[in-house]
Design an enzyme around this catalytic site. Structure first.
Site: not given
Length: 239
Positions: A60, A65
């Site tokens: 990601s 995150h």
């Protein structure tokens, strides 16, 4: 502001996430600075964008995150009441977020990453072992990678106090719903950060992040946060 967070080094990436308020807590910033994304992203590691890592999986974007850690932080940090947080990272993929989480759980905490196929489980382990700190986390047992169906969570052996539930659950792939097994394994109190397909989207393209809280009495409350686009939380491919 996420698209303005890219950098030319790990420290510049994290500083930009901090300046753009994607990272808000100093301890979260410190944890991200300790983990070089170059060990986990296959190319352009300091660009704030998702990347494919093989096997129909992605790492990601850094700002996603950061958002996950910021939302889960109260349940990740060790405290007097809970000196050994237990964290489950479903769809651990590259192992990047698993490592960041491990930097936050304290000396007695534990993070378990779960992947649906062996090659991705091994990828996370391999990437984490690229750094001395990552090798120590795995060798010391603070981080473990497992293969399993993430929709069913993961039942690790109980800790020294007899606990088997997870204080925080991060799900890195889109579920069709908040699966009951995950709710059952969430501690009281505990929090889950999970992308879920929109029920009212017949094309199946709409997804939102949900923050799911369970209080100390076991009551569950769900909050819809923001729209996203994740790969699906699914079965292992058939041979």
């Amino acid at each position: 502001m996420a698209w303005r967070s890219s950098g030319t080094s790990n420290s510049e990436l994290i500083e930009n996430l901090w300046r753009n308020e994607m990272i808000k807590h100093p301890e979260v910033k410190s944890a991200f600075l300790k983990v070089d994304r170059a060990h986990y992203a296959p190319r352009s590691p300091y660009e704030d964008c998702p990347q494919p890592i093989g096997h129909h999986a992605t790492i990601s974007a850094p700002h996603m995150h950061a958002s996950a850690v910021e939302h889960l932080l109260p349940f990740i940090k060790p405290s007097r009441e809970n000196p050994a947080p237990r964290v489950l990272d479903i769809g651990s993929g590259s192992g990047y977020l698993t490592h960041v989480l491990a930097e936050l759980v304290g000396d007695e905490g534990k993070v378990v990453g779960v992947e649906h196929i062996l090659p991705l489980k091994e990828l996370g382990e391999k990437n984490m072992k690229k750094s001395k700190e990552g090798r120590e986390l795995i060798e010391g047992g603070k981080v473990r990678f497992r293969v399993g169906d993430g929709r069913k969570g993961w039942r690790e052996e109980e800790d020294a106090t007899g606990r088997k539930s997870w204080d925080a659950i991060h799900v890195g792939a889109a579920a069709v719903k908040v699966h009951e097994e995950l709710l059952e394994q969430l501690a009281s109190p505990g929090r889950m950060f999970i992308p879920v397909d929109d029920e009212d989207d017949p094309q199946g393209w709409g997804q939102h992040i949900w923050c799911v809280d369970k209080d100390d009495k076991g009551e569950v409350k769900k909050r819809k946060l923001f729209g996203v686009r994740y790969v699906p939380l699914t079965d292992a491919p058939r041979a």
